[in-house]
Enzyme design. Structure first.
Site, PDB file in Angstrom:
ATOM      1  N   GLY A 132       0.338 -14.194  26.697  1.00 29.25           N
ATOM      2  CA  GLY A 132       0.923 -13.293  27.690  1.00 29.25           C
ATOM      3  C   GLY A 132       2.417 -13.487  27.766  1.00 29.25           C
ATOM      4  O   GLY A 132       3.199 -12.536  27.831  1.00 29.25           O
ATOM      5  N   ALA A 133       2.834 -14.752  27.753  1.00 34.79           N
ATOM      6  CA  ALA A 133       4.248 -15.115  27.784  1.00 34.79           C
ATOM      7  C   ALA A 133       4.359 -16.572  27.368  1.00 34.79           C
ATOM      8  O   ALA A 133       3.377 -17.303  27.352  1.00 34.79           O
ATOM      9  CB  ALA A 133       4.837 -14.894  29.171  1.00 34.79           C
ATOM     10  N   GLU A 159       7.118 -20.069  27.740  1.00 35.01           N
ATOM     11  CA  GLU A 159       8.227 -20.585  28.534  1.00 35.01           C
ATOM     12  C   GLU A 159       9.328 -21.240  27.727  1.00 35.01           C
ATOM     13  O   GLU A 159      10.040 -22.110  28.242  1.00 35.01           O
ATOM     14  CB  GLU A 159       7.695 -21.593  29.556  1.00 35.01           C
ATOM     15  CG  GLU A 159       7.114 -22.887  28.985  1.00 35.01           C
ATOM     16  CD  GLU A 159       5.622 -22.874  28.730  1.00 35.01           C
ATOM     17  OE1 GLU A 159       5.019 -23.947  28.603  1.00 35.01           O
ATOM     18  OE2 GLU A 159       5.052 -21.756  28.649  1.00 35.01           O
ATOM     19  N   ASN A 160       9.541 -20.843  26.480  1.00 33.59           N
ATOM     20  CA  ASN A 160      10.604 -21.450  25.668  1.00 33.59           C
ATOM     21  C   ASN A 160      11.859 -21.647  26.523  1.00 33.59           C
ATOM     22  O   ASN A 160      12.301 -20.736  27.209  1.00 33.59           O
ATOM     23  CB  ASN A 160      10.944 -20.551  24.478  1.00 33.59           C
ATOM     24  CG  ASN A 160       9.727 -20.030  23.762  1.00 33.59           C
ATOM     25  OD1 ASN A 160       8.916 -20.789  23.267  1.00 33.59           O
ATOM     26  ND2 ASN A 160       9.579 -18.722  23.741  1.00 33.59           N
ATOM     27  N   HIS A 210       5.658 -17.615  36.836  1.00 31.84           N
ATOM     28  CA  HIS A 210       4.960 -18.677  36.096  1.00 31.84           C
ATOM     29  C   HIS A 210       5.878 -19.287  35.035  1.00 31.84           C
ATOM     30  O   HIS A 210       6.011 -20.522  34.952  1.00 31.84           O
ATOM     31  CB  HIS A 210       3.709 -18.085  35.443  1.00 31.84           C
ATOM     32  CG  HIS A 210       2.877 -19.069  34.684  1.00 31.84           C
ATOM     33  ND1 HIS A 210       1.683 -19.550  35.164  1.00 31.84           N
ATOM     34  CD2 HIS A 210       3.057 -19.661  33.470  1.00 31.84           C
ATOM     35  CE1 HIS A 210       1.156 -20.398  34.284  1.00 31.84           C
ATOM     36  NE2 HIS A 210       1.984 -20.484  33.240  1.00 31.84           N
ATOM     37  N   GLU A 211       6.496 -18.423  34.240  1.00 35.24           N
ATOM     38  CA  GLU A 211       7.328 -18.938  33.143  1.00 35.24           C
ATOM     39  C   GLU A 211       8.598 -19.606  33.667  1.00 35.24           C
ATOM     40  O   GLU A 211       9.047 -20.618  33.107  1.00 35.24           O
ATOM     41  CB  GLU A 211       7.685 -17.807  32.173  1.00 35.24           C
ATOM     42  CG  GLU A 211       6.490 -17.054  31.602  1.00 35.24           C
ATOM     43  CD  GLU A 211       5.427 -17.969  31.017  1.00 35.24           C
ATOM     44  OE1 GLU A 211       5.770 -19.020  30.460  1.00 35.24           O
ATOM     45  OE2 GLU A 211       4.231 -17.618  31.118  1.00 35.24           O
ATOM     46  N   HIS A 218       8.001 -23.126  34.786  1.00 36.69           N
ATOM     47  CA  HIS A 218       7.945 -24.080  33.672  1.00 36.69           C
ATOM     48  C   HIS A 218       9.320 -24.590  33.256  1.00 36.69           C
ATOM     49  O   HIS A 218       9.405 -25.635  32.592  1.00 36.69           O
ATOM     50  CB  HIS A 218       7.314 -23.412  32.453  1.00 36.69           C
ATOM     51  CG  HIS A 218       5.828 -23.463  32.411  1.00 36.69           C
ATOM     52  ND1 HIS A 218       5.100 -24.604  32.650  1.00 36.69           N
ATOM     53  CD2 HIS A 218       4.913 -22.487  32.121  1.00 36.69           C
ATOM     54  CE1 HIS A 218       3.807 -24.343  32.509  1.00 36.69           C
ATOM     55  NE2 HIS A 218       3.664 -23.073  32.190  1.00 36.69           N
ATOM     56  N   GLU A 240       0.063 -26.364  33.022  1.00 43.43           N
ATOM     57  CA  GLU A 240      -0.323 -24.970  33.245  1.00 43.43           C
ATOM     58  C   GLU A 240      -0.919 -24.742  34.627  1.00 43.43           C
ATOM     59  O   GLU A 240      -0.728 -23.687  35.223  1.00 43.43           O
ATOM     60  CB  GLU A 240      -1.302 -24.520  32.156  1.00 43.43           C
ATOM     61  CG  GLU A 240      -0.704 -24.475  30.766  1.00 43.43           C
ATOM     62  CD  GLU A 240       0.483 -23.510  30.640  1.00 43.43           C
ATOM     63  OE1 GLU A 240       0.715 -22.697  31.561  1.00 43.43           O
ATOM     64  OE2 GLU A 240       1.186 -23.586  29.628  1.00 43.43           O
TER      65      GLU A 240
END
Length: 924
Positions: free
Chosen positions: A338-339, A341-342, A374-375, A378, A397
């Site tokens: 979905g995505a 978090e780089n 969410h990302e 992170h 997560e």
């Protein structure tokens, strides 16, 4: 400053261009061979540089182990890559690269073991010393394809305490496999365009360049990208310079500032011709990248507007400034997750980042803001402080899955987003964690070793159970104490790695600092939730005052592989008081007539009562539902239905919890009821129960609520969906009329964005080939990802088997259905009673062919969720046995869960079919 190689413009170009002339054929053959033979132990290696490890019985040698030895620790990488966005003469897309890694020798050794997967070395690697002692001579290099290592054997030993640098040159395929360094393709204004992008998590950085690819092996990365001058390059670090260089081919060399100390799985580099929009706030650069067409249409505006506020919320929540000078977010046409978090360059599916005011629904908007939250969560929890190994993925997560609701709520305070965690995570994961084949949140490190084992941990337990127990922990510690412990944890471990008990330690320090007394330490309390699988059902007897608890299992006769004990309950219930329940608070709401436990479902457990209290609660729902919090109205429905599935209460009691809904206007109780009634459809839509269920009083009035449920943006959608699916003629007439208008004038879509999913599905189900083909044409021409998703799901609603079979075949053609969407498309077809057997046959016929295109875990669970007969159970077991030689990868656990779930379904249907049939004929 990083240690690494330095090259001139001309030497750089000459060194990196490997795809010209006679070498093109060699390169192409090497890449194809590497790709096609990846299942074998041998892989093509550079001439005279390496040998291949033969297939052999496992040994105790380091290269036969799945974990790196602790003899070397990376310090800096200097990586230069050149992705070709046009195919070479053989039709292959490739990338070439060179990389140097400076590392420290921690223990003397004559072996350098470094990850490398599907890369072909084009030059003999070299080793140089960075200290006073000379580097040993390389004796041999062996590629171990199974464990994905390049093993460099040295004639003499590296000296402990000394630093060295390993330099490699290599080539790889820029494949469309959605992992590592890969390509994404799309059409814009009739022109095919290619993006070079990445997805490293969890174990695919090694597909981009040789590296120590474990989360604890943090280092600083210096990234340089060569690319066509018409494109732009992005990476984790801030752009520092662009330079035009030429040696027969004009290219741009883009360099980036060094990253912070970080893990390989958080790396990202992208080359595209995307557009972007930006904001600069408090010296922080925020940019949203996407296809130029999407940017021009304003689809990135919403993401840009909420990113700044969410970042500020988390800065306050963590009490740690955002660690980087920029925050880039990019929407990719092809992206399997979905995505991701780089750090500083977050990648998304288009549907997870892009929003169109006219076409996207409220659900799309809510999904976007929660995924962004969410990302961004992170960027601190996971990136700044990283778990040491994948066995503790749940904390990373689960934490982001919990606080995403907090960040989204801060950005959109009028939506009551925080409450939705109960529906989206708590109720969702209960269904998995009630299986004997579930697993604990945390594993022992030795249990999670191979890449497929690591991938398997990325499941509902890690995300949703992790979120649920952390929410419970925050509630009983209080948010103030929870955030205090979190803040000291992040400050103490920044730029390093931890294990989950490190967080418990800092939370305990926060508890101690307040003078609060807990019955046990934070770790002792939480170990019961983290180290054992499952959850309890708490039974309260309001007549005797006794409370008991036991492990809740969907099939009470099943035998879990892992034992779970649920102890330490307060033995007697005291009315109108709170009591400690397994060292959390057993919150109760008590009136003279009834008792309700687990207020707002902050505890991770289900609740059962004696029959008299159930009756009193049913009366309260019917006559004074406002006296029960809205979340608990949803909880009573969900608990009752699942207690009935486990045989603890009668199914007819569960059905009676829905009778108050005729006067309910809130979304959460309705959604809980519809989610649970979906199970009845799955079990009975091929039986005589289906007819009476369709016309029962329970659902016959829902369409009349359609016009009066605008108080909640989701209830109107539910009203229309259920009314049409149960055969309401008024609903069918309305839906088909709207769709006919659209077919007559495709350029004017008057169907409201929120209702399109329901309208498209219902109209296609009621229609035939003409309606399906029209939807397919709309799908092919749609330029907005959320609209394409709605149409793609709706086409699975067709009732003509041949249309569904044709659609299934489309999932094998990435020109028709993108690889990222293949799994969800098959699952959508399997959710259709007509399509389910077709999808099951299709999966079995194509299991070996499917390879990496499918998410095995989701696919297996999705196509078998309707199974409820002995014949289907035997088919499932046969499927497992027939494909043992191929394996199930990340779906290994899912196949066992599906077998267990099917067994439970069989028992439930046999026990309840007659009673359910009678109830739907005449509810009582």
């Amino acid at each position: 400053m990083g240690k690494g190689f330095h090259i001139s413009k001309t030497v750089g170009i000459v060194g990196i261009v490997l795809g010209a002339g006679a070498l093109a054929t060699i390169i192409a053959l090497s890449v194809v061979y590497s790709q096609e033979k990846s299942k074998n132990e041998n892989e093509v290696q550079p001439p005279d540089a390496t040998t291949s490890a033969p297939t052999a019985t496992p040994s105790n040698e380091p290269w036969d182990q799945w974990r790196l030895p602790q003899t070397l620790s990376p310090q800096t990488y200097n990586v230069t890559l050149w992705p070709r966005l046009k195919p070479d003469p053989t039709g292959l897309y490739i990338f070439t690269g060179m990389s140097s890694v400076a590392f420290r020798c921690e223990e003397k050794t004559n072996l350098i073991l470094i990850h490398s997967n599907k890369l072909n070395m084009t030059k003999q690697p070299t080793l140089t010393a960075l200290g006073s002692k000379p580097a040993p001579t390389i004796e041999s290099i062996v590629m171990h394809t199974k464990t994905q290592y390049m093993a460099i054997h040295l004639k003499d030993e590296l000296a402990a305490g000394e630093s060295y640098e390993l330099y490699t040159e290599f080539i790889g395929e820029l494949a469309d496999d959605l992992g590592g360094f890969y390509r994404s393709e799309y059409n814009e204004s009739g022109v095919k365009k290619v993006v070079a992008t990445t997805q490293m998590q969890p174990t695919d950085a090694r597909k981009a360049f040789p590296c120590f690819d474990e989360p604890a092996m943090k280092a600083v990365f210096y990234i340089t990208l060569y690319h066509d001058p018409a494109t732009i390059a992005l990476s984790n670090g801030v752009f520092t310079s662009d330079e035009q260089v030429s040696d027969g081919t004009l290219v741009t060399r883009t360099t980036f500032a060094p990253t912070e100390v970080m893990s390989t799985y958080l790396l990202a580099f992208i080359v595209s011709d995307f557009g972007f929009i930006e904001q600069n706030t408090d010296k922080l650069q925020i940019r949203i990248f996407a296809r130029q067409e999407a940017i021009n249409a304003g689809q990135g505006e919403y993401a840009l507007n909420v990113t700044g506020p969410i970042l500020k919320f988390f800065e306050k929540y963590y009490n740690v400034p955002y660690p980087l000078p920029k925050s880039d977010q990019i929407a990719l046409p092809d992206f399997n997750a979905g995505a991701m978090e780089n750090w500083g360059l977050i990648t998304y599916r288009e549907t997870a980042l892009l929003y169109d005011e006219e076409i996207s629904s409220n659900g799309n908007k809510e999904s976007i803001v929660t995924i962004i939250a969410h990302e961004l969560a992170h960027q601190w929890f996971g990136n700044l402080v990283t778990l040491r190994w994948w066995n503790d993925l749940w904390l990373n997560e689960g934490f982001a899955s919990y606080v995403e609701y907090l960040g989204a709520d801060d950005a959109e305070p009028d939506w009551n987003v925080k409450d939705l965690i109960v529906l989206n995570d708590v109720h969702r994961v209960f269904a998995i964690d009630a299986l004997a084949s579930s697993h604990p949140l945390s594993f022992k490190e030795e249990e999670i070793q191979r890449p497929e084992q690591i991938n398997e941990v990325f499941d509902t337990i890690s995300y949703s159970k992790g979120a649920s127990v952390l929410r419970m922990l925050s509630d009983f510690l209080t948010e103030t104490v929870f955030t205090q412990g979190l803040q000291t944890y992040l400050d103490y471990f920044k730029f390093s790695n931890t294990v989950y008990t490190d967080l418990w330690h800092h939370l305990q320090l926060a508890v101690n600092g307040t003078g609060t007394s807990l019955p046990k330490s934070v770790q002792e309390i939480m170990d019961r939730w983290v180290l054992q699988m499952g959850f309890p059902v708490v039974t309260i007897n309001t007549t005797t005052g006794q409370i008991t608890q036991e492990h809740f299992l969907l099939d009470p006769e099943s035998k879990p592989d892992r034992t779970s004990e649920f102890k330490y309950v307060k033995k007697y219930f005291e009315r109108k008081k709170k009591g400690y329940f397994f060292y959390g608070l057993l919150d109760t709401l008590n009136v003279d007539e009834w008792v309700l436990a687990n207020i707002n479902v902050t505890g991770y457990y289900r609740v059962n009562y004696d029959n008299d209290n159930w009756q009193r609660l049913l009366n309260a729902l019917q006559n004074s539902r406002q006296s029960i919090p809205v979340i608990n109205r949803a909880q009573l429905i969900d608990d009752a239905f699942n207690l009935a599935k486990a045989g603890i209460i009668e199914t007819t009691l569960a059905l009676r919890t829905t009778l108050f809904l005729n006067s309910e206007t809130e979304y959460m109780p309705w959604e809980a009821a519809l989610d649970n009634l979906d199970y009845f459809y799955l079990m009975f839509d091929r039986t005589e129960v289906y007819g009476p269920m369709q016309v029962s009083l329970l659902l016959s009035n829902i369409y009349s609520l359609y016009s009066c449920l605008c108080i909640c943006r989701y209830n109107q959608i539910n009203a229309l969906r259920v009314a049409c699916s149960t055969g309401n003629e008024d609903c069918k007439t309305l839906i088909t009329g709207w769709f006919e208008q659209l077919m007559a004038n495709p350029n004017v879509n008057l169907i409201k964005a929120n209702l399109r999913s329901t309208v498209y599905c219902s109209a296609i189900a009621a229609g035939g080939e003409e309606e399906w083909n029209f939807a397919w044409e709309m799908f092919e021409n749609a330029t907005i990802a959320s609209e394409k998703d709605k149409l793609r799901a709706a086409m699975a609603c067709a009732t003509e088997p041949w249309l569904l079979n044709r659609y299934l075949k489309y999932t094998l053609d990435p020109e028709k259905i993108r690889k990222q969407d293949a799994t969800s498309t098959i699952i959508s077809i399997a959710s259709n009673v007509v399509g389910q057997p077709l999808a099951w046959d299709f999966v079995r016929a194509n299991w070996e062919y499917g390879g990496g295109s499918f998410s095995f875990s989701n696919l297996i669970n999705g196509v078998t969720k309707r199974f409820s007969t002995q014949f289907e159970l035997q088919q499932l077991i046969q499927f497992r046995d027939d494909n043992t030689h191929i394996g199930f990868g990340s779906g290994t656990l899912a196949i066992e869960q599906s077998i267990e779930r099917t067994n439970a379904n069989i028992k439930w249907v046999e026990k309840n079919q007659e009673a359910v049939l009678e109830w739907f004929k005449k509810p009582s």
